[in-house]
Design an enzyme around this catalytic site. Structure first.
Site, PDB file in Angstrom:
ATOM      1  N   HIS A 105       0.803  -1.227   0.000  1.00  0.00           N
ATOM      2  CA  HIS A 105       0.000   0.000   0.000  1.00  0.00           C
ATOM      3  C   HIS A 105       0.838   1.280   0.000  1.00  0.00           C
ATOM      4  CE1 HIS A 105      -3.651  -2.182   0.161  1.00  0.00           C
ATOM      5  NE2 HIS A 105      -3.681  -2.449   1.449  1.00  0.00           N
ATOM      6  N   HIS A 179      -9.568   2.516   0.899  1.00  0.00           N
ATOM      7  CA  HIS A 179      -9.565   1.314   1.729  1.00  0.00           C
ATOM      8  C   HIS A 179     -10.592   1.408   2.861  1.00  0.00           C
ATOM      9  CE1 HIS A 179      -8.015  -2.300   3.612  1.00  0.00           C
ATOM     10  NE2 HIS A 179      -7.005  -2.378   2.751  1.00  0.00           N
ATOM     11  N   GLU A 313     -11.917  -2.926  -2.410  1.00  0.00           N
ATOM     12  CA  GLU A 313     -10.920  -2.020  -2.966  1.00  0.00           C
ATOM     13  C   GLU A 313     -10.891  -2.128  -4.493  1.00  0.00           C
ATOM     14  OE1 GLU A 313      -7.197  -3.003  -0.766  1.00  0.00           O
ATOM     15  OE2 GLU A 313      -8.618  -4.191   0.429  1.00  0.00           O
TER      16      GLU A 313
END
Length: 352
Positions: A105, A179, A313
C-alpha cells in the site's frame, strides 16, 4: 447541502481537519486532510435510522498508531509488490519492505499517512473536496515526481463519487484505491459475516503464501468465490477451500470483473435493509473480510474483532509489474492516470 469543519488533531505541526459533507436528505460523509481518510458515512436503514456504516476512530492518534488503512487512499501502488522491488527500462527500484519481505500500500509513509492540500467544492446538487498531494521523485523508492488529485463528491442521490488523477514526469507505477471497511448493520452492531455480496466475476487471482498473486486466474465456479448470484461472506469465512484458509479464513483476494469497462458490486445487509451499490471503471475489486482486525483496541467504542468490516478495494491488479499478462499499472509522462468509483447507499423500506 453543506460542509462542516472541525480540528481533529495535529500531525507533524499541521492541523488535521475533519470535513463533514451533508446532503439535503441527511446523509453525511466525514473525511480528513490526512490520508484522505473517510472517518464516517452516516446513512439511514429501512426504518429511517441514521447510523455509521464504515470503520473509523474517534481519536486522530489511533489512525497513526493502530489503523489497518481504515478509510484511507492507498498509493502510489495499492496492494503488495513482491520483494519490495521492480524493474523499469532495465533499472531496478527498491521500495520500503513494510510488509516484509514485500511492499504494501505505498510503503511506510504511503498516501494513507501524509497531509493533503484541500479545496472545498460547492455546487447546486453536490458538495465535495479536492485533495492534492505532490509525491517527490524517490519517495518510498518510486521514480518520478507524481502529482495526484483525489476528489470526493456527495450528491442528493446518496452517492459518494471518488475520482483519482495522477501525472508524472518520469515513468513510474500508479494504482490507487480507497480502503474503507464497510459494515451496513450500522454502528458496528454485528459483524459482516451475514452480508451478501453480488458481482459479475468468473475468476479471481490465486495468491501464494505471502498473499501475492501467482499470476494464475482461478475459475470461480463451484467455489466460495462465485458471487454472480449473490453469496454471504460467511461462505468463505467458514470454508475449507485452500485459498480461504490461506488468508486467515475469509477473503483477501482480487475478484476480476467479467466485462471490461464499467462494472458494479452490490453489498447488502438484510437485517438493516441497507445496500451499497458500487460502480467502477477498474478491472478488479479486492475483497478483504477483515480477517486480522482483532486486537487490544476499540473502534468507535466497539472491541476490535475479525470480520467487523469488509473492504472492497476497486483497483488495478496487485503486483501487476511482475505479471506481464496483467493490465499494466505503468504511468508514462505523456499520460494521465484516471479512475473513478461511485458508492451509492440505499435502503429497502418496510414491506419491500
Amino acid at each position: 447541502m453543506k460542509i462542516l469543519e472541525r480540528i481533529f488533531g495535529n500531525y507533524e505541526g499541521e492541523s488535521v481537519i475533519e470535513y463533514t459533507l451533508v446532503n439535503d436528505y441527511g446523509m453525511e460523509i466525514s473525511c480528513l486532510n490526512y490520508g484522505c481518510v473517510i472517518t464516517k458515512i452516516i446513512v439511514p436503514d429501512r426504518l429511517g435510522k441514521f447510523e455509521n456504516v464504515v470503520l473509523g476512530f474517534e481519536n486522530f492518534e489511533d489512525y497513526t498508531e493502530l489503523s489497518p488503512y481504515f478509510g484511507a487512499v492507498c498509493g502510489r501502488v495499492a496492494g503488495r509488490i513482491k520483494g519490495a522491488s521492480f524493474e523499469l527500462d532495465g533499472r531496478e527500484y527498491r521500495l520500503a519492505d513494510n510488509n516484509y519481505p514485500n511492499h504494501l500500500h505505498g510503503g511506510k509513509k504511503g498516501f494513507n499517512s501524509v497531509m493533503w492540500t484541500t479545496e472545498i467544492i460547492e455546487e447546486d446538487n453536490a458538495v465535495g473536496l479536492k485533495f492534492f498531494y505532490h509525491s517527490s521523485d524517490g519517495e518510498e523508492g518510486y521514480p518520478g515526481n507524481l502529482d495526484t488529485t483525489v476528489t470526493y463528491f456527495l450528491n442528493n442521490k446518496n452517492e459518494l463519487d471518488i475520482s483519482y488523477e495522477s501525472k508524472t514526469d518520469q515513468k513510474t507505477l500508479v494504482n490507487l484505491t480507497n480502503h474503507s471497511y464497510f459494515n451496513l448493520s450500522g454502528n458496528l452492531k454485528r459483524d459482516v459475516s451475514e452480508h451478501i455480496l453480488k458481482l459479475e466475476s468468473d475468476h479471481f487471482l490465486e495468491l501464494n503464501e505471502e498473499l501475492i498473486p501467482t499470476g494464475k486466474l482461478m475459475d470461480s465456479r463451484n467455489t466460495p468465490f462465485d458471487f454472480n448470484h449473490g453469496k454471504r461472506l460467511l461462505s468463505g469465512i467458514n470454508s475449507s477451500f485452500p485459498q480461504n484458509v490461506l488468508v486467515g479464513k475469509g477473503y483477501d483476494h482480487p475478484l476480476v470483473f467479467s466485462q471490461e469497462g464499467e462494472n458494479t458490486v452490490i453489498l447488502s445487509d438484510e437485517e438493516s435493509g441497507r445496500s451499497l451499490l458500487i460502480t467502477t471503471d477498474q478491472p478488479c475489486v479486492v475483497l478483504y473480510t477483515g480477517n486480522f482486525i482483532e486486537g487490544p483496541y476499540s473502534i468507535a467504542g466497539v472491541r476490535a474483532e475479525n470480520y467487523l468490516g469488509v473492504a472492497l478495494e476497486t483497483q488495478g491488479f496487485p503486483d501487476a509489474i511482475h505479471q506481464p499478462e496483467f493490465p499494466s499499472v505503468i504511468l508514462n509522462p505523456e499520460e494521465v492516470y484516471q479512475s473513478r468509483t461511485v458508492y451509492r447507499f440505499f435502503a429497502n423500506t418496510v414491506g419491500d
